[in-house]
Design a protein around this motif. Structure first.
Motif, PDB file in Angstrom:
ATOM      1  N   GLY A 104       0.757  -1.246   0.000  1.00 26.98           N
ATOM      2  CA  GLY A 104       0.000   0.000   0.000  1.00 26.98           C
ATOM      3  C   GLY A 104       0.786   1.293   0.000  1.00 26.98           C
ATOM      4  N   THR A 105       2.036   1.308   0.416  1.00 23.87           N
ATOM      5  CA  THR A 105       2.763   2.581   0.532  1.00 23.87           C
ATOM      6  C   THR A 105       3.563   2.918  -0.718  1.00 23.87           C
ATOM      7  N   LEU A 106       4.086   1.888  -1.356  1.00 18.99           N
ATOM      8  CA  LEU A 106       4.856   2.076  -2.592  1.00 18.99           C
ATOM      9  C   LEU A 106       3.942   1.775  -3.782  1.00 18.99           C
ATOM     10  N   VAL A 107       4.237   2.408  -4.917  1.00 24.60           N
ATOM     11  CA  VAL A 107       3.402   2.218  -6.107  1.00 24.60           C
ATOM     12  C   VAL A 107       4.300   1.777  -7.253  1.00 24.60           C
ATOM     13  N   PRO A 108       3.873   0.765  -8.047  1.00 25.91           N
ATOM     14  CA  PRO A 108       4.694   0.411  -9.216  1.00 25.91           C
ATOM     15  C   PRO A 108       4.921   1.651 -10.099  1.00 25.91           C
ATOM     16  N   TYR A 109       6.174   1.867 -10.461  1.00 17.53           N
ATOM     17  CA  TYR A 109       6.547   3.044 -11.258  1.00 17.53           C
ATOM     18  C   TYR A 109       5.965   2.928 -12.663  1.00 17.53           C
ATOM     19  N   VAL A 110       5.995   1.715 -13.219  1.00 19.97           N
ATOM     20  CA  VAL A 110       5.411   1.463 -14.549  1.00 19.97           C
ATOM     21  C   VAL A 110       3.934   1.133 -14.331  1.00 19.97           C
ATOM     22  N   HIS A 111       3.055   1.960 -14.921  1.00 17.91           N
ATOM     23  CA  HIS A 111       1.629   1.863 -14.574  1.00 17.91           C
ATOM     24  C   HIS A 111       0.999   0.543 -14.989  1.00 17.91           C
ATOM     25  N   ARG A 112       1.217   0.162 -16.247  1.00 17.35           N
ATOM     26  CA  ARG A 112       0.464  -0.985 -16.767  1.00 17.35           C
ATOM     27  C   ARG A 112       1.271  -2.271 -16.680  1.00 17.35           C
ATOM     28  N   ASP A 113       0.598  -3.343 -16.255  1.00 20.87           N
ATOM     29  CA  ASP A 113       1.300  -4.626 -16.084  1.00 20.87           C
ATOM     30  C   ASP A 113       1.977  -5.073 -17.380  1.00 20.87           C
TER      31      ASP A 113
END
Ligand SMILES: *Cc1c(COP(=O)(O)O)cnc(C)c1O
Length: 363
Positions: free
Chosen positions: A263-272
């Motif tokens: 929940g705190t970090l977000v994948p930098y590349v948006h789309r899988d």
């Protein structure tokens, strides 16, 4: 006694056999030259062989390596058209087609397949078809995709395909390779500016080694690296290439799912579908420098801050080679959970396991 010392010499026949194994890995019948240095060597050799004053290159920039290629192309006197896309997504074949339409003189295209540094991957099959229709040569940096993604050099029409052993192959960084199509050889041979009598010369290797029947090596082979490369080809063969690729894809999916559960970090590349299988990049919460976060983790974990200016807000999880395992992904997630207050390590571990299983089941 050291297993690394006092080895019998590596023969030309052994060197040639390793080249043939690399060609099989790249799904190519073109010449493959194993180069004795880290992968930047064949990348620079390919560019300096093909580019010259009067040529026009379309340089696709989806990460830091594209910037390096642009600088080499300019230093060869080529006109360079940079097609730069944000590092958090992939370039599309439509964008490449538009750039080629706007620049009909383009005769060389440089593209990175997967980017370990930014965590994205590009749709090479579609892009290569567009480049082929335009008639330009395509150089592909497949260092971070070989053994992690399908790499169909001939079927896609890649003219210069460059790999290194140190990422998904789990092998040495001190040798690398480039496949050279007939079209690429013609272009390089016709280029008066192509390096000759130089460590960067592909033509020297063609003349002294490939065309001479591969019986006498022009230089002493980098023996330890060649033996290590052969050993990692053995390992890929034993595990199968398909399962090596599957393991890397599953590691990326598990890391992305686990991080989302934290929940705190977000994948930098948006789309899988734009995410590279070798490394997952993560955006840190604003105000948290990635180096500070890495400083709170066990240094043995395959986690590092993004390179250069990216380090302020990008964390990079490397899951290639033997680190492409659910165990490594879970260790990284649990260390991140411990370093980030308010995150739930158990949920992340479950989410990672589910994504790992779902990815393997879908292949
Ligand atoms: C890792 C990598 C290379 C090799 O370069 P290093 O800086 O030695 O790691 C080249 N291209 C790409 C896309 C890579 O990911």
């Amino acid at each position: 006694m050291s297993p690394f010392l006092d080895l019998p010499p590596l023969s030309a026949a052994q060197f040639a056999a390793i080249e043939d194994r690399v060609a099989a890995l790249l799904h190519t019948t073109a010449d493959v030259i194993v180069t004795q240095g880290e992968a930047l060597l064949p990348l620079e050799a390919a560019i300096r062989g093909a580019a010259h004053p009067g040529s026009t290159a379309l340089n696709i920039v989806t990460g830091p390596y594209g910037q390096t290629f642009g600088n080499w192309l300019r230093s060869c006197g080529a006109k360079v058209v940079d097609l730069a896309v944000p590092f958090d997504s992939a370039v599309s074949a439509e964008q490449v087609a538009r750039a080629l339409d706007e620049n009909p003189g383009v005769d060389f295209v440089s593209l990175v397949h997967a980017e370990a540094a930014t965590g994205n991957t590009n749709p090479v099959a579609e892009i290569a078809a567009v480049v082929r229709a335009h008639g330009a040569l395509l150089m592909l940096d497949a260092v971070a995709s070989v053994a992690a993604e399908p790499l169909l050099t001939d079927a896609w029409g890649v003219d210069l395909c460059v790999i290194g052993g140190q990422k998904a192959m789990g092998g040495p960084a001190g040798v690398s390779a480039v496949s050279v199509s007939d079209r690429a050889w013609e272009r390089i041979a016709a280029n008066p500016a192509a390096p000759r009598r130089s460590y960067l010369s592909l033509l020297d290797w063609k003349e002294r080694w490939t065309d001479a029947g591969r019986t006498v090596l022009p230089h002493a082979p980098a023996q330890l690296e060649m033996l290590a490369l052969d050993a990692c080809l053995d390992r890929i063969e034993a595990d199968t290439l398909a399962s090596t690729i599957a393991r890397h894809r599953a590691a990326a999916a598990a890391t992305r799912a686990g991080v989302r559960a934290l929940g705190t970090l977000v994948p930098y590349v948006h789309r899988d579908e734009h995410a590279a299988p070798v490394a997952t990049t993560l955006r840190t919460p604003s105000g948290l420098h990635a180096a500070e976060l890495v400083g709170r983790l066990d240094p043995a974990l395959p986690v590092q801050p993004g390179g250069g200016p990216l380090a302020a807000g990008m964390l990079r999880v490397n899951h290639y080679g033997t680190a492409a395992s659910l165990e490594t992904v879970r260790s990284v997630l649990s260390a991140l959970a411990a370093a980030l207050p308010g995150t739930d390590s158990a949920r992340a571990a479950v989410a990672a396991g589910e994504a790992w299983d779902a990815t393997l089941a879908a292949l």
